[in-house]
Design a protein around this motif. Structure first.
Motif, PDB file in Angstrom:
ATOM      1  N   MET A 141      44.877  45.888  30.198  1.00 13.29           N
ATOM      2  CA  MET A 141      45.115  45.904  31.657  1.00 13.29           C
ATOM      3  C   MET A 141      44.352  47.015  32.190  1.00 13.29           C
ATOM      4  SD  MET A 141      46.681  43.221  32.098  1.00 13.29           S
ATOM      5  CE  MET A 141      47.871  42.929  33.384  1.00 13.29           C
ATOM      6  N   TYR A 142      43.588  46.935  33.186  1.00 11.02           N
ATOM      7  CA  TYR A 142      42.612  48.004  33.615  1.00 11.02           C
ATOM      8  C   TYR A 142      43.387  48.639  34.760  1.00 11.02           C
ATOM      9  CZ  TYR A 142      39.726  46.792  29.806  1.00 11.02           C
ATOM     10  OH  TYR A 142      39.313  46.603  28.565  1.00 11.02           O
ATOM     11  N   ASN A 143      44.525  49.189  34.617  1.00 11.76           N
ATOM     12  CA  ASN A 143      45.304  49.788  35.887  1.00 11.76           C
ATOM     13  C   ASN A 143      44.499  51.052  36.275  1.00 11.76           C
ATOM     14  OD1 ASN A 143      47.108  50.917  37.393  1.00 11.76           O
ATOM     15  ND2 ASN A 143      48.545  51.788  35.950  1.00 11.76           N
ATOM     16  N   GLN A 196      48.381  39.392  38.023  1.00 18.31           N
ATOM     17  CA  GLN A 196      47.563  39.148  37.155  1.00 18.31           C
ATOM     18  C   GLN A 196      47.875  37.763  36.217  1.00 18.31           C
ATOM     19  OE1 GLN A 196      44.754  41.937  35.365  1.00 18.31           O
ATOM     20  NE2 GLN A 196      44.600  40.457  33.530  1.00 18.31           N
ATOM     21  N   GLY A 207      46.492  35.119  38.353  1.00 18.86           N
ATOM     22  CA  GLY A 207      44.928  35.411  37.915  1.00 18.86           C
ATOM     23  C   GLY A 207      44.348  36.484  38.890  1.00 18.86           C
ATOM     24  N   PRO A 246      43.008  39.956  39.259  1.00 10.32           N
ATOM     25  CA  PRO A 246      42.909  41.184  38.340  1.00 10.32           C
ATOM     26  C   PRO A 246      43.396  42.635  38.797  1.00 10.32           C
ATOM     27  CG  PRO A 246      40.678  39.985  38.977  1.00 10.32           C
ATOM     28  CD  PRO A 246      41.844  39.513  40.036  1.00 10.32           C
ATOM     29  N   VAL A 247      44.044  43.174  37.990  1.00 12.61           N
ATOM     30  CA  VAL A 247      44.819  44.509  38.132  1.00 12.61           C
ATOM     31  C   VAL A 247      43.886  45.388  38.448  1.00 12.61           C
ATOM     32  CG1 VAL A 247      46.964  44.040  36.725  1.00 12.61           C
ATOM     33  CG2 VAL A 247      44.633  45.233  35.515  1.00 12.61           C
ATOM     34  N   VAL A 248      42.750  45.481  38.130  1.00 15.35           N
ATOM     35  CA  VAL A 248      41.388  46.086  38.723  1.00 15.35           C
ATOM     36  C   VAL A 248      41.496  46.155  40.305  1.00 15.35           C
ATOM     37  CG1 VAL A 248      39.311  46.763  38.775  1.00 15.35           C
ATOM     38  CG2 VAL A 248      40.315  46.217  36.665  1.00 15.35           C
ATOM     39  N   ARG A 302      51.447  42.079  28.524  1.00 14.52           N
ATOM     40  CA  ARG A 302      50.726  42.513  29.649  1.00 14.52           C
ATOM     41  C   ARG A 302      51.256  43.374  30.637  1.00 14.52           C
ATOM     42  NH1 ARG A 302      47.509  38.069  28.273  1.00 14.52           N
ATOM     43  NH2 ARG A 302      45.825  38.663  26.920  1.00 14.52           N
ATOM     44  N   SER A 355      44.084  44.518  42.295  1.00 11.90           N
ATOM     45  CA  SER A 355      45.310  44.835  42.843  1.00 11.90           C
ATOM     46  C   SER A 355      45.687  46.178  42.681  1.00 11.90           C
ATOM     47  CB  SER A 355      46.380  43.837  42.282  1.00 11.90           C
ATOM     48  OG  SER A 355      46.361  44.181  40.880  1.00 11.90           O
TER      49      SER A 355
END
Lengths: 341, 471
Positions: A72-74, A125, A129, A131-133, A231, A135
């Motif tokens: 998860m690309y926070n 996510q 769906g 993406p955390v990138v 996740r 949001s």
């Protein structure tokens, strides 16, 4: 043997980059290095400042690492940090001085604030769906106006002059060791967080599942591990750590929350996590490295005639050097041969 | 005169001698098989032929001229064309774009280049219905391979090297490929077929060169060689065979009725299946890939929801050997021990909330000895193992304790003879000790060898035999 060479070489590279930066800014090299060393390491004021600067970086770096490990690309550490600070301040103002008998109250509130914000991104996510990138970075932009509103409204100081909160009561502040310096008990929380995260990732069932989901999402699924749940929880944990950074800075360092509260730690946590190879101990070392640089450059900016931008320039150079070293470490030797082996 | 001559080639990687003093020659217009188990040095030899691995000693002459190493394009220009085992295509590009890539002349428009029109003519001549405008990531594996072959044939080559071309193909696609190889030979082309499958070799090849552990065993003329001789040459001794013993089927473990399961795309993949499976029984289900096998297996082990119908499993422990060991079976970056831990009840290995990694490690080491996983220790990442050893890790994880139900999907795909026999033996032992086994495999021999009952899957339904297929 080769490891030693590598460490020496990376140290030399860093010093070289630093010297180059000083040259560009026309700071006499000897004087510049002396100011950095003095401001970061060789005086009591210096090393305590380094420790204090490293502390939020440790938390945010760990937060980034745990989310990225789960795939998860926070990148919303900044927003989660600020919301953590706001939640901490709000908890004190809502509960009143009597109920905030310990800094644990605002700190836990800070964790909850950051955790909720990142958890929201996680839920978005897996459920919709998004993406955390995307949001998390957008949520950063929602926290800033929220901060602005809170500081001019519900959380504004009693005097109502400046957009900032009242000072926290002493009972809600972390212990300090020496009134002359900023060093506070938060550094112990940081060290504890590193150890706890190392145990969590490598020695607990939940950490094991988290790593499986990140490294082999399909293998996780084939073995009955619910990737979505892992996740979301990874995001909650990640956000809590970023919130914790805000909470510790609030209760240990600033004591109040104003418009200058956010110092970019949330973003700098990303290179910290990457340089630390997403490993808790690696993150700790990387955080100290950046903390020392920041502390040293603050001193440089104060006493040499260069102004504060040099802090950011040195940070940027340090990130570039770090990225370059990373590449050096992982680049395959030779060319096509390796793959065919 | 030989088209291609390899003389005394040796190559080592670090301390590993991948090839040692290997010589062979290719006659014009023959199909020449290069045969060997995993790790015999086949891929290294291909890399040297392609001109991008440099041998430590020895020479390769192509049409009387020595190959210059480090210049793969020169080799290609000279007419030696190679289709690598792993596809080297850009997934997001169309077929045409992939063909243009690497075949463009200077200043040529990639969308109107000679290579693409040549490829399109060639595809038509071969009767391959490829739409050159479709994106590569939407193609089946068989079509991907055709694109690779088209790419290799552009500009006309005289020698075509196919490295493990059927490893990922279905039985039907594989037989089509072999027919293609025969047709090229009849046109006078020389084809090198690198493989570890004996059946293919006897199907199309004229001669076969056998490699074992980097050394040349011999080159055989296949018109006067028995399959057993070749197999023994490959393995270096009698070939281990797994065979079933007679078992009496016991109580019913699985009962499936009217099962319908959807694929990831939401279309029904399993369309009304009913079956019953007893302990001590191996039910083998064959069929071409993509007919609902994976969905059936996943629904049975409980990781995919069924849209209707019922599945009753009366056993408590279910073991699952998924189809793709590298993505579904293992986490390649994690250690062997951690991979074995995956799929166990973590609670058993936890005390006070902490995983007892030392015990896990010791246990993993003992399983490695028992299942003959060859690695230095259990902390080696699974990705560092050969395919056969990787699959043995998956098997060890699932079969260290006899489960009530074992579901295995293509458990021996891509393995060499020895590893294949080991995996099959483990599955049969498991059934002999009381497990109910559902084996889904596209390998016809495997179905026949292991199944007490054999059925086939076609378009999501079970049938007794496949109609109108080459199986």
């Amino acid at each position: 043997m080769r490891v030693h060479v590598r460490i020496l070489a990376s140290f030399a590279l860093l010093i070289g980059a630093l010297i180059l930066t000083l040259l560009v800014f026309r700071v006499p090299i000897g004087e510049g290095l002396r100011l950095i060393g003095q401001g970061a390491i060789f005086t009591e004021a210096g090393w305590t400042r380094s420790a204090v600067r490293s502390t939020p970086l440790v938390f945010v770096g760990l937060g980034m690492a745990v989310a990225w490990r789960a795939g998860m690309y926070n990148i919303g550490g900044e927003g989660q940090y600020v919301l953590g600070g706001l939640a901490g301040a709000a908890s004190v103002s809502a509960l009143g001085t009597a109920a905030t008998w310990s800094p644990a109250v605002p700190i836990l509130a800070a964790c909850a604030g950051g955790g909720l914000l990142a958890g929201l991104a996680g839920v978005l996510q897996v459920w919709r769906g998004i993406p955390v990138v995307i949001s998390t970075i957008l949520l950063n932009f929602m926290v800033l106006p929220l901060q602005e509103w809170l500081l001019q409204g519900p959380l504004q100081e009693a005097k109502g002059q400046i957009p900032q909160t009242d000072r926290l009561p002493d009972s809600a502040m972390l212990a300090r060791f020496d009134p002359r310096f900023d060093l506070h008990a938060g550094v112990f929380i940081a060290v504890a967080a590193v150890l706890a995260m190392a145990v969590f990732l490598y020695r607990t069932p939940a950490g094991f599942r988290l790593r499986v989901v990140g490294l082999g999402p399909r293998a996780a699924r084939a073995h009955g591990i619910s990737g979505d749940r892992v996740r979301v929880w990874a995001m909650v944990l990640s956000g809590s750590l970023c919130g914790l950074a805000g909470g510790v800075d609030l209760t240990g360092l600033t004591g109040y929350l104003g418009t200058g509260f956010d110092q970019g730690w949330g973003f700098m946590g990303i290179p910290v996590a990457l340089l630390g190879a997403l490993d808790p101990v690696g993150v700790f070392l990387a955080a100290v490295y950046f903390g020392v640089l920041v502390a040293g450059c603050e001193n440089l900016a104060r006493f040499a005639d260069v102004g504060s931008p040099i802090v950011y320039v040195v940070q940027a150079v340090a990130v570039l050097v770090a990225v370059g070293l990373q590449h050096w470490r992982f680049a395959p030797k030779g060319r096509a041969e390796v793959e065919l082996g | 005169m030989a088209v291609l001559e390899v003389r005394g080639v040796s190559k080592s990687f670090g301390s590993v001698q991948a090839l040692e003093n290997v010589s062979l020659d290719l006659r014009p217009g023959e199909v020449h098989a290069i045969l060997g188990e995993n790790g015999a040095g086949k891929s290294t030899l291909v890399g040297i032929l392609a001109g991008f691995l440099v041998p430590d000693s020895g020479t390769v002459e192509f049409q009387g001229v020595e190959i210059r190493y480090g210049h793969p394009t020169e080799v290609r220009e000279a007419g030696l064309r190679i289709v690598h085992q792993h596809f080297m295509l850009v997934p997001q590009f169309t077929i045409a774009e992939n063909i243009a890539l690497g075949n463009l002349r200077r200043w040529e428009n990639p969308y109107q280049c000679a290579a693409v029109s040549e490829a399109s003519d060639l595809a038509e001549r071969l009767g391959w219905g490829l739409d050159l405008e479709s994106r590569v990531d939407q193609l089946s594996v068989g079509s991907l391979q055709r694109v690779e072959i088209l790419r290799a044939l552009i500009g006309g080559g005289s020698v075509l090297v196919l490295d493990e071309p059927t490893a990922v193909l279905t039985a039907e696609e594989a037989s089509e490929l072999l027919a293609f190889v025969r047709a090229r030979r009849d046109e006078g082309m020389t084809v090198v077929l690198v493989t570890h499958k004996l059946r293919e070799v006897f199907d199309v090849a004229d001669r076969a060169t056998v490699l074992r552990q980097g050394r040349l065993v011999a080159t055989f003329d296949l018109s006067c060689t028995e399959p057993d001789v070749l197999a023994e040459a490959m393995v270096g001794g009698p070939v281990p065979m797994a065979s079933g013993t007679l078992r009496a089927a016991g109580e019913e473990i699985v009962r499936i009725e009217e099962l319908i399961v959807e694929s990831d795309r939401g279309s029904p993949a399993v369309r009304g299946i009913g079956l019953s499976l007893r302990s001590c029984e191996v039910l083998a289900i064959g069929g071409v890939d993509g007919n609902g096998q994976v969905e059936l297996a996943e629904a049975l082990v409980g990781i995919r929801r069924s849209s209707s119908g019922s599945i009753q499993v009366s056993g408590r422990s279910i073991a699952y050997i998924p189809q793709d060991r590298q993505t579904d079976g293992l986490v390649l970056e994690m250690s062997i021990a951690e991979n074995i831990l995956l799929g166990q009840s973590l609670r058993e290995w936890t005390r006070f909330g902490i995983l007892r990694m030392r015990q896990v490690l010791e246990w993993a080491q003992s399983l490695m000895r028992r299942f003959d996983v060859r690695a230095e220790s259990a902390i080696v990442p699974a990705g560092a193992l050969s395919g056969g050893n990787q699959q043995k890790v998956v098997v060890a994880r699932n079969l260290h304790r006899v489960p009530d139900l074992l579901v295995a999907v293509n458990p021996t795909r891509g393995l060499d003879l020895r590893a294949e026999a080991a995996v099959r033996k483990a599955i049969l032992e498991c059934a002999a000790q009381g497990a109910a086994v559902l084996l889904l495999s596209t390998d016809h021999d495997e179905i026949e060898a292991l199944g007490d009952r054999v059925m086939y899957m076609e378009s999501g339904r079970l049938v007794d035999r496949l109609v109108g297929s080459t199986l």
